[in-house]
Design a protein around this motif. Structure first.
Motif, short mmCIF file in Angstrom:
data_model
loop_
_atom_site.label_atom_id
_atom_site.label_comp_id
_atom_site.label_asym_id
_atom_site.label_seq_id
_atom_site.Cartn_x
_atom_site.Cartn_y
_atom_site.Cartn_z
N GLY A 35 67.18 24.00 35.93
CA GLY A 35 68.24 24.03 36.92
C GLY A 35 68.58 22.62 37.38
O GLY A 35 67.68 21.81 37.64
N LEU A 36 69.88 22.32 37.45
CA LEU A 36 70.34 20.98 37.80
C LEU A 36 70.97 20.99 39.19
O LEU A 36 71.92 21.73 39.44
N LYS A 37 70.44 20.17 40.07
CA LYS A 37 70.97 20.08 41.42
C LYS A 37 72.06 19.02 41.49
O LYS A 37 71.96 17.96 40.85
N ASP A 38 73.11 19.31 42.26
CA ASP A 38 74.22 18.38 42.47
C ASP A 38 74.98 18.06 41.19
O ASP A 38 75.69 17.05 41.13
N PHE A 39 74.85 18.89 40.19
CA PHE A 39 75.65 18.76 38.98
C PHE A 39 76.47 20.04 38.84
O PHE A 39 75.92 21.13 38.77
N MET A 40 77.79 19.91 38.85
CA MET A 40 78.68 21.07 38.79
C MET A 40 78.34 22.05 39.92
O MET A 40 78.27 23.26 39.72
N ASP A 41 78.09 21.48 41.12
CA ASP A 41 77.84 22.26 42.34
C ASP A 41 76.51 23.00 42.35
O ASP A 41 76.32 23.93 43.16
N GLY A 42 75.57 22.66 41.49
CA GLY A 42 74.27 23.32 41.50
C GLY A 42 73.50 23.02 42.78
O GLY A 42 73.41 21.87 43.21
N ASP A 43 72.92 24.08 43.39
CA ASP A 43 72.21 23.92 44.66
C ASP A 43 70.72 23.65 44.50
O ASP A 43 70.06 23.19 45.43
N VAL A 44 70.15 23.98 43.32
CA VAL A 44 68.69 23.97 43.17
C VAL A 44 68.29 23.28 41.87
O VAL A 44 68.89 23.53 40.82
N ALA A 45 67.25 22.46 41.96
CA ALA A 45 66.63 21.87 40.76
C ALA A 45 65.34 22.63 40.48
O ALA A 45 64.51 22.81 41.38
N TYR A 46 65.18 23.12 39.28
CA TYR A 46 63.98 23.89 38.97
C TYR A 46 63.74 23.94 37.46
O TYR A 46 64.61 23.63 36.65
N HIS A 47 62.51 24.35 37.12
CA HIS A 47 62.12 24.61 35.73
C HIS A 47 61.53 26.02 35.68
O HIS A 47 60.75 26.40 36.55
N ARG A 48 61.91 26.77 34.66
CA ARG A 48 61.40 28.13 34.48
C ARG A 48 61.02 28.31 33.02
O ARG A 48 61.80 28.02 32.11
N THR A 49 59.79 28.82 32.78
CA THR A 49 59.28 29.01 31.43
C THR A 49 58.87 30.46 31.23
O THR A 49 58.30 31.08 32.15
N GLU A 50 59.16 31.00 30.05
CA GLU A 50 58.80 32.38 29.72
C GLU A 50 58.23 32.44 28.31
O GLU A 50 58.71 31.74 27.41
N PHE A 51 57.24 33.30 28.12
CA PHE A 51 56.67 33.54 26.80
C PHE A 51 56.38 35.02 26.66
O PHE A 51 55.84 35.65 27.57
#
Length: 524
Positions: free
Chosen positions: A340-356
């Protein structure tokens, strides 16, 4: 001396065979003469000889034939197709396109079933016809031989959920008669309770020419998507299609949002079973009903992600939009990561999410089969609760396994979660011993679903409120025990439905917990 001469003579003879024997490379592809799609695993051999090969998972083949045998016919055999004898005379053996004619076994069985139901009156006849329509899924718009668009999906025309009440939806999709490379599809839906129109549109460019539609294996698709629809973060995976059947958002009252997003993605599948998808998405979530986002009336995210998949021996029978997997017992592996990118194209949250995830079908002899799906999900950063992980956030691809049914959509909040879902379907068991149930091809169904996880302090609004929303009143954290539910029932009813009783074994003291229920669902 005599022995030396004999060995020298044999050496010269073998050299002569090597030098003077000539081989012809026979190479090409086997396709379905009716649907023009690849036919995997067809057997090819020169008549009366053991010389031959088996086509690969996309119908391609190659093998060498001694010139002395090229006057013999090439025999091509595959289950569900007519045996074919092909002369190589006046053909380029290196560019063969072999079109197998389907046998009429499936059509004859269907004709027999139709004749049996033709005499039924009232509800029985209506039910048989309705089942056939639902299983077909898509209806050609116009002459089936020349139509350029199909209407569907039939299973989603009429649904119900507590937010929209009765929901009507109609979709359309182009086929290769419009263009073998460019496809469009979409739907419009209306909920009579919330009185809102929802819709989705897609434009797809396939770098590989398609026989009928863009989802044919192997895919190499660039896709642009815009969707404006209802979405429950605890009911479906953020990247799963919004195609829940019959009874959607089962436990999402005041736990759903309206979501609109724009996405561009590229998906590539390889013959060796490896596949990847790259995507960029910009989303906006608006809470619905009594659900609230503290301090904000909307949550905006911009994320980029990659998904990897590996499925050994991946192959399909493909007929128009019907796509049936031929290999179901090989394990399937899924790995994805989203940023997740914050402050890019109005993004509110920076985060990483991983799934397996690992999915596997086990064949238990004559007893039946056991499908198992294990998944691990983790969010690494501080995020508001719509971006946490929930038991039903799983992308179903290889094995269509059970969802969790008795928990509320947002009941268990976590940023690290483990789930295991197992479903047993009987074969030669009790129902197969009784003439009536055996004739109807009914099968036993037993399932068990388990989830467990943890919520770190940084994502607990009571401990770290800055930047977080308060949890809904129905939300709880896992304690030391996992959440467990199971079911027992009957499936393959009319080849379409299953009926089961579902029981909740743990966390039965949660307020308003549904402890058990009978349910009917679609098995497609």
């Amino acid at each position: 001396m005599k022995k030396t001469f004999t060995l020298f003579f044999l050496f010269l003879t073998s050299m002569g065979v090597t030098v003077f024997a000539q081989n012809t490379l026979v190479k090409g592809v086997v396709i379905d003469a009716k649907y023009r799609t690849p036919v995997p695993y067809a057997a090819l051999f020169m008549q009366g000889t053991p010389i031959g090969t088996v086509a690969d998972n996309v119908g391609e083949f190659s093998f060498s034939v001694p010139d002395s045998l090229t006057n013999r016919q090439l025999v091509v055999a595959r289950e569900r197709f007519q045996l074919m004898y092909l002369s190589l005379d006046n053909r380029d053996p290196g560019e063969l396109i072999i079109a197998l004619q389907p046998d009429d076994y499936t059509e004859r069985i269907q004709a027999l079933r139709d004749s049996m139901t033709a005499g039924l009156s009232g509800f029985g006849g209506f039910l048989a016809k309705a089942t056939k329509i639902v299983k077909n899924d898509w209806i050609p718009l116009g002459d089936p031989e020349i139509n350029r668009f199909d209407l569907g999906r039939i299973q989603t025309f009429f649904t119900y959920n507590p937010v929209e009440g009765i929901r009507l939806r109609a979709g359309i999709a182009s086929n290769s008669r419009l263009s073998p490379h460019f496809f469009v599809r979409g739907y419009a839906a209306y909920g009579f309770k919330d009185r809102r129109i929802k819709y989705r549109g897609e434009a797809i460019y396939s770098f590989a020419e398609k026989a009928y539609h863009e989802e044919e294996f192997p895919k190499s698709n660039l896709r642009l998507v815009y969707e404006n629809d209802l979405y429950s973060p605890g009911e479906i995976h953020p990247y799963s299609p919004n195609d829940l059947l019959l009874i959607t958002y089962r436990r999402s009252l005041n736990e759903a949002t309206y979501r609109n997003f724009t996405e561009i993605n590229y998906e590539k599948e390889y013959k060796n079973g490896l596949a990847h998808m790259l995507r960029v998405r910009r989303s906006r979530f608006v809470p619905q009903g009594k659900l609230q986002f503290d301090r904000d009336n909307a949550l905006r995210t911009t994320d980029v992600g990659v998904q990897l998949r590996y499925l050994l021996r991946e192959a399909y029978d493909q007929q128009k939009r019907e796509k049936t997997a031929l290999e179901m017992t090989a394990p399937a592996f899924f790995l994805s990561h989203t940023i997740g990118l914050k402050d890019f194209m109005d993004g509110d949250v920076a985060y990483h999410r991983t799934e397996f995830s690992i999915q596997k079908r086990f064949l238990l002899g004559n007893a039946g089969r056991l499908d198992a799906v294990g998944t691990v999900m983790k969010v690494w950063n501080k995020v508001p609760f719509p971006l946490l992980v929930y038991p039903n956030q799983q992308q179903l691809y290889h094995l269509v396994n059970n969802s969790f049914f008795l928990n509320r959509a947002l009941e268990f909040v976590a940023d690290e979660q483990y789930t295991l879902q197992m479903t047993f379907v009987g074969d030669d068991l009790l129902l197969a011993k009784m003439p009536v149930t055996d004739g109807l091809q009914l099968k036993e169904l037993i399932s068990l679903r388990v989830s467990h996880g943890r919520l770190s302090s940084k994502n607990n609004p009571e401990l770290s409120p800055e930047g977080l929303y308060r949890f809904p009143s129905v939300s709880h954290q896992y304690n030391t025990a996992p959440y467990v539910e199971g079911s027992i029932g009957i499936t393959n009813i009319l080849g379409l439905l299953r009926v089961e009783y579902v029981h909740r074994f743990t966390y039965r003291d949660h307020p308003g917990a549904l402890l058990g229920a009978f349910r009917v669902d679609v098995t497609l």
